[in-house]
Design a protein around this motif. Structure first.
Motif, mmCIF file in Angstrom:
data_model
loop_
_atom_site.group_PDB
_atom_site.id
_atom_site.type_symbol
_atom_site.label_atom_id
_atom_site.label_comp_id
_atom_site.label_asym_id
_atom_site.label_seq_id
_atom_site.Cartn_x
_atom_site.Cartn_y
_atom_site.Cartn_z
ATOM 1 N N PHE A 99 0.856 -1.195 0.000
ATOM 2 C CA PHE A 99 0.000 0.000 0.000
ATOM 3 C C PHE A 99 0.889 1.240 0.000
ATOM 4 C CE2 PHE A 99 -2.671 3.227 2.124
ATOM 5 C CZ PHE A 99 -3.695 3.278 1.191
ATOM 6 N N HIS A 100 1.779 1.343 0.982
ATOM 7 C CA HIS A 100 2.776 2.404 0.964
ATOM 8 C C HIS A 100 3.919 2.109 1.920
ATOM 9 C CE1 HIS A 100 0.189 4.575 4.159
ATOM 10 N NE2 HIS A 100 1.277 4.224 4.784
ATOM 11 N N VAL A 101 5.038 2.754 1.639
ATOM 12 C CA VAL A 101 6.189 2.778 2.528
ATOM 13 C C VAL A 101 6.064 4.078 3.300
ATOM 14 C CG1 VAL A 101 8.704 2.991 2.644
ATOM 15 C CG2 VAL A 101 7.659 1.541 0.906
ATOM 16 N N ALA A 102 6.174 4.023 4.618
ATOM 17 C CA ALA A 102 6.062 5.234 5.427
ATOM 18 C C ALA A 102 7.452 5.655 5.908
ATOM 19 C CB ALA A 102 5.136 4.981 6.612
ATOM 20 N N ILE A 103 7.821 6.882 5.576
ATOM 21 C CA ILE A 103 9.114 7.431 5.971
ATOM 22 C C ILE A 103 8.854 8.410 7.116
ATOM 23 C CG2 ILE A 103 11.173 8.669 5.210
ATOM 24 C CD1 ILE A 103 10.554 6.023 3.627
ATOM 25 N N LEU A 104 9.363 8.082 8.297
ATOM 26 C CA LEU A 104 9.163 8.893 9.498
ATOM 27 C C LEU A 104 10.287 9.919 9.634
ATOM 28 C CD1 LEU A 104 7.760 9.516 12.213
ATOM 29 C CD2 LEU A 104 9.095 7.636 13.202
ATOM 30 N N PHE A 105 9.913 11.192 9.633
ATOM 31 C CA PHE A 105 10.873 12.272 9.804
ATOM 32 C C PHE A 105 10.935 12.670 11.274
ATOM 33 C CE2 PHE A 105 10.010 12.258 5.352
ATOM 34 C CZ PHE A 105 11.210 12.618 4.763
ATOM 35 N N SER B 213 -0.177 12.265 13.949
ATOM 36 C CA SER B 213 0.859 12.530 12.953
ATOM 37 C C SER B 213 0.337 13.435 11.858
ATOM 38 C CB SER B 213 1.345 11.212 12.326
ATOM 39 O OG SER B 213 0.287 10.591 11.625
ATOM 40 N N GLU B 214 1.279 13.980 11.080
ATOM 41 C CA GLU B 214 0.961 14.726 9.869
ATOM 42 C C GLU B 214 1.604 13.965 8.718
ATOM 43 O OE1 GLU B 214 0.766 19.345 11.050
ATOM 44 O OE2 GLU B 214 2.766 18.449 11.237
ATOM 45 N N ALA B 215 0.845 13.730 7.644
ATOM 46 C CA ALA B 215 1.321 12.851 6.580
ATOM 47 C C ALA B 215 1.004 13.413 5.204
ATOM 48 C CB ALA B 215 0.678 11.478 6.732
ATOM 49 N N VAL B 216 1.937 13.179 4.281
ATOM 50 C CA VAL B 216 1.771 13.542 2.879
ATOM 51 C C VAL B 216 1.976 12.271 2.068
ATOM 52 C CG1 VAL B 216 2.695 14.935 0.989
ATOM 53 C CG2 VAL B 216 2.561 15.889 3.302
ATOM 54 N N TYR B 217 1.099 12.063 1.080
ATOM 55 C CA TYR B 217 1.095 10.825 0.304
ATOM 56 C C TYR B 217 1.408 11.100 -1.164
ATOM 57 C CZ TYR B 217 -1.244 9.255 4.500
ATOM 58 O OH TYR B 217 -1.539 8.977 5.812
ATOM 59 N N LEU B 218 2.193 10.190 -1.762
ATOM 60 C CA LEU B 218 2.578 10.270 -3.164
ATOM 61 C C LEU B 218 2.981 8.881 -3.625
ATOM 62 C CD1 LEU B 218 6.237 11.204 -3.322
ATOM 63 C CD2 LEU B 218 4.977 11.925 -1.291
ATOM 64 N N SER B 219 3.413 8.765 -4.865
ATOM 65 C CA SER B 219 3.907 7.486 -5.389
ATOM 66 C C SER B 219 5.294 7.677 -5.974
ATOM 67 C CB SER B 219 2.982 6.944 -6.486
ATOM 68 O OG SER B 219 1.750 6.546 -5.942
ATOM 69 N N ASP B 220 6.105 6.609 -5.888
ATOM 70 C CA ASP B 220 7.418 6.648 -6.529
ATOM 71 C C ASP B 220 7.231 6.353 -8.019
ATOM 72 O OD1 ASP B 220 7.301 3.847 -6.910
ATOM 73 O OD2 ASP B 220 9.060 3.437 -5.681
ATOM 74 N N PRO B 221 8.291 6.414 -8.830
ATOM 75 C CA PRO B 221 8.138 6.202 -10.274
ATOM 76 C C PRO B 221 7.610 4.824 -10.667
ATOM 77 C CG PRO B 221 10.244 7.250 -9.807
ATOM 78 C CD PRO B 221 9.656 6.848 -8.487
ATOM 79 N N ASP B 222 7.670 3.840 -9.750
ATOM 80 C CA ASP B 222 7.162 2.502 -10.045
ATOM 81 C C ASP B 222 5.754 2.278 -9.505
ATOM 82 O OD1 ASP B 222 9.394 0.916 -11.422
ATOM 83 O OD2 ASP B 222 10.420 1.984 -9.813
ATOM 84 N N GLY B 223 5.120 3.337 -9.028
ATOM 85 C CA GLY B 223 3.756 3.228 -8.540
ATOM 86 C C GLY B 223 3.646 2.752 -7.100
ATOM 87 N N GLY C 244 3.302 3.270 -3.291
ATOM 88 C CA GLY C 244 2.847 4.346 -2.433
ATOM 89 C C GLY C 244 3.922 4.744 -1.443
ATOM 90 N N VAL C 245 4.018 6.044 -1.180
ATOM 91 C CA VAL C 245 4.992 6.587 -0.241
ATOM 92 C C VAL C 245 4.264 7.554 0.684
ATOM 93 C CG1 VAL C 245 7.122 7.940 0.014
ATOM 94 C CG2 VAL C 245 6.858 6.388 -1.939
ATOM 95 N N GLU C 246 4.458 7.375 1.975
ATOM 96 C CA GLU C 246 3.951 8.312 2.971
ATOM 97 C C GLU C 246 5.153 8.988 3.624
ATOM 98 O OE1 GLU C 246 1.592 8.448 7.273
ATOM 99 O OE2 GLU C 246 1.826 6.526 6.253
#
Length: 161
Positions: free
Chosen positions: A78-84, A113-123, A125-127
């Motif tokens: 579904f997505h990879v979540a990157i925690l800052f 949390s506050e989250a922004v969602y997008l996709s990498d070039p291979d589709g 999901g990235v959070e």
């Protein structure tokens, strides 16, 4: 038999992604998000991290060179979540994403949390997100965690970049 309980120190260690084109994937994960290459195997694999860890993200074309993303409605990531670590570093990453012309697919305030969602070039999901301090997490009268999905004010977030 009781349900097993993991130690509280348990963490998700890394994510390994199948990609179609390693150079294109590096253009996103390294050049936009800022992960550093720790090890590379030619044009077939790369291991990236923040802060010199052996790898947080691995990219490979071993089974997927030239492939396409799975179609909607199928199982998979579904997505990879990157925690800052803080709001400012999240804002800087979102600014880099927007500057690179990558479309945002959503932005939410979940209370915890506050989250922004997008996709990498291979589709994939990235959070990109940051946690609020636990003392600020919303709870009901009984003390149970209450997560929400509210609109995140991107303008205010980006003002911190």
């Amino acid at each position: 038999m009781s349900q097993p309980v993991l130690p509280p120190e348990t963490r998700i260690g890394h994510t390994h992604l199948k990609v179609a084109d390693l150079g294109r994937a590096l253009g996103f994960w390294r050049d936009v998000l800022g992960f550093e290459v720790q090890l590379r195997h030619g044009d077939s694999a790369a291991f990236l991290s923040a802060g010199g860890y052996h790898h947080h993200i691995a990219l490979n074309t071993w089974q997927s060179a030239g492939g396409t993303p799975p179609p909607p409605g199928h199982t998979g990531l579904f997505h990879v979540a990157i925690l800052f670590p803080d709001r400012q570093s999240l804002a800087a990453a979102v600014h880099r994403v927007r500057t690179a012309g990558i479309a945002l697919e959503g932005a939410s305030d979940h209370g915890v949390s506050e989250a922004v969602y997008l996709s990498d070039p291979d589709g994939n999901g990235v959070e990109l997100y940051r946690d609020r301090p636990q003392a600020e997490w919303p709870r009901d009268a009984a003390g149970n965690l209450v997560m929400t999905t509210e609109r995140l004010d991107l303008r205010a977030l980006l003002a911190e970049a």
